[in-house]
Design a protein around this motif. Structure first.
Motif, PDB file in Angstrom:
ATOM      1  N   PHE A  70     -24.430 -13.733 -43.042  1.00 57.29           N
ATOM      2  CA  PHE A  70     -25.533 -14.688 -43.165  1.00 57.29           C
ATOM      3  C   PHE A  70     -26.696 -13.879 -43.691  1.00 57.29           C
ATOM      4  O   PHE A  70     -27.441 -13.275 -42.927  1.00 57.29           O
ATOM      5  N   GLU A  71     -26.820 -13.818 -45.016  1.00 59.44           N
ATOM      6  CA  GLU A  71     -27.854 -12.969 -45.603  1.00 59.44           C
ATOM      7  C   GLU A  71     -28.521 -13.643 -46.792  1.00 59.44           C
ATOM      8  O   GLU A  71     -27.865 -14.258 -47.627  1.00 59.44           O
ATOM      9  N   ILE A  72     -29.829 -13.503 -46.834  1.00 63.98           N
ATOM     10  CA  ILE A  72     -30.613 -14.079 -47.919  1.00 63.98           C
ATOM     11  C   ILE A  72     -30.395 -13.268 -49.199  1.00 63.98           C
ATOM     12  O   ILE A  72     -30.523 -12.053 -49.191  1.00 63.98           O
ATOM     13  N   LEU A  73     -30.073 -13.967 -50.282  1.00 63.82           N
ATOM     14  CA  LEU A  73     -29.936 -13.342 -51.593  1.00 63.82           C
ATOM     15  C   LEU A  73     -31.178 -13.570 -52.446  1.00 63.82           C
ATOM     16  O   LEU A  73     -31.561 -12.708 -53.226  1.00 63.82           O
ATOM     17  N   SER A  74     -31.762 -14.755 -52.322  1.00 66.86           N
ATOM     18  CA  SER A  74     -32.996 -15.056 -53.052  1.00 66.86           C
ATOM     19  C   SER A  74     -33.825 -16.007 -52.197  1.00 66.86           C
ATOM     20  O   SER A  74     -33.275 -16.819 -51.462  1.00 66.86           O
ATOM     21  N   ARG A  91     -25.692 -15.711 -48.707  1.00 69.97           N
ATOM     22  CA  ARG A  91     -24.257 -15.465 -48.532  1.00 69.97           C
ATOM     23  C   ARG A  91     -23.966 -15.885 -47.109  1.00 69.97           C
ATOM     24  O   ARG A  91     -24.550 -15.370 -46.167  1.00 69.97           O
ATOM     25  N   CYS A  92     -23.059 -16.828 -46.952  1.00 69.07           N
ATOM     26  CA  CYS A  92     -22.706 -17.319 -45.630  1.00 69.07           C
ATOM     27  C   CYS A  92     -21.219 -17.626 -45.633  1.00 69.07           C
ATOM     28  O   CYS A  92     -20.776 -18.547 -46.311  1.00 69.07           O
ATOM     29  N   GLY A  93     -20.464 -16.832 -44.903  1.00 64.85           N
ATOM     30  CA  GLY A  93     -19.029 -17.057 -44.841  1.00 64.85           C
ATOM     31  C   GLY A  93     -18.331 -15.905 -44.162  1.00 64.85           C
ATOM     32  O   GLY A  93     -18.911 -14.827 -43.990  1.00 64.85           O
ATOM     33  N   ARG A 105     -22.476 -20.100 -52.166  1.00 63.45           N
ATOM     34  CA  ARG A 105     -23.815 -19.857 -51.626  1.00 63.45           C
ATOM     35  C   ARG A 105     -24.201 -20.997 -50.694  1.00 63.45           C
ATOM     36  O   ARG A 105     -23.941 -22.173 -50.995  1.00 63.45           O
ATOM     37  N   LEU A 106     -24.829 -20.632 -49.598  1.00 58.50           N
ATOM     38  CA  LEU A 106     -25.471 -21.615 -48.742  1.00 58.50           C
ATOM     39  C   LEU A 106     -26.846 -21.863 -49.321  1.00 58.50           C
ATOM     40  O   LEU A 106     -27.580 -20.917 -49.632  1.00 58.50           O
TER      41      LEU A 106
END
Length: 138
Positions: A70-74, A91-93, A105-106
């Protein structure tokens, strides 16, 4: 970047870290009592109020305990003096899901307002693109 935009960026990054850690109290800290959230799983008409919002997280944390990311890409933030919005891609998975579909992408949209001098999340929306394959046209 304005000071309001910096504050909101920090708030959302702190929230995402709390989600990844499964820290429910830190997830809730900057949310309005009357938050409205539209999420990936039901209910289809969303959840209303911080108590209902709180109840959505334990099942997600159980799923995430499988090693999910569970990480912010933008993250983009637009802020006025007392209302703001932000949108992000994350990124979530699980490792398998991200290996099988690395492009997934979430999508996160957040509406904020200032209450007593501090930013709070009044609306949160999570979604994934619909990847359902519709017939081949034959």
């Amino acid at each position: 970047m304005t000071d309001n935009e910096k504050q909101i960026r920090t708030l959302i990054e702190r929230w995402a870290t709390a989600v990844h850690k499964g820290d429910l109290e830190a997830v809730l800290v900057d949310h309005a009592d009357d938050i409205v959230m539209f999420d990936v799983p039901p209910p289809h008409d969303g959840v209303r109020g911080v108590d209902a919002y709180r109840e959505t997280w334990p099942p997600f944390f159980e799923w995430q305990a499988q090693g999910a990311a569970f990480e912010i890409l933008s993250l983009d933030v637009t802020a006025g003096t007392d209302v703001a919005f932000a949108h992000a891609l994350l990124r979530c998975g699980t490792p398998k899901e991200l290996t099988d579909h690395p492009e997934t992408r979430l999508r996160l949209s957040v509406g904020l307002r200032k209450e007593q001098g501090r930013w709070v999340v009044a609306h949160e929306h999570h979604s994934f693109a619909d990847t359902t394959v519709v017939g081949d046209g034959a």
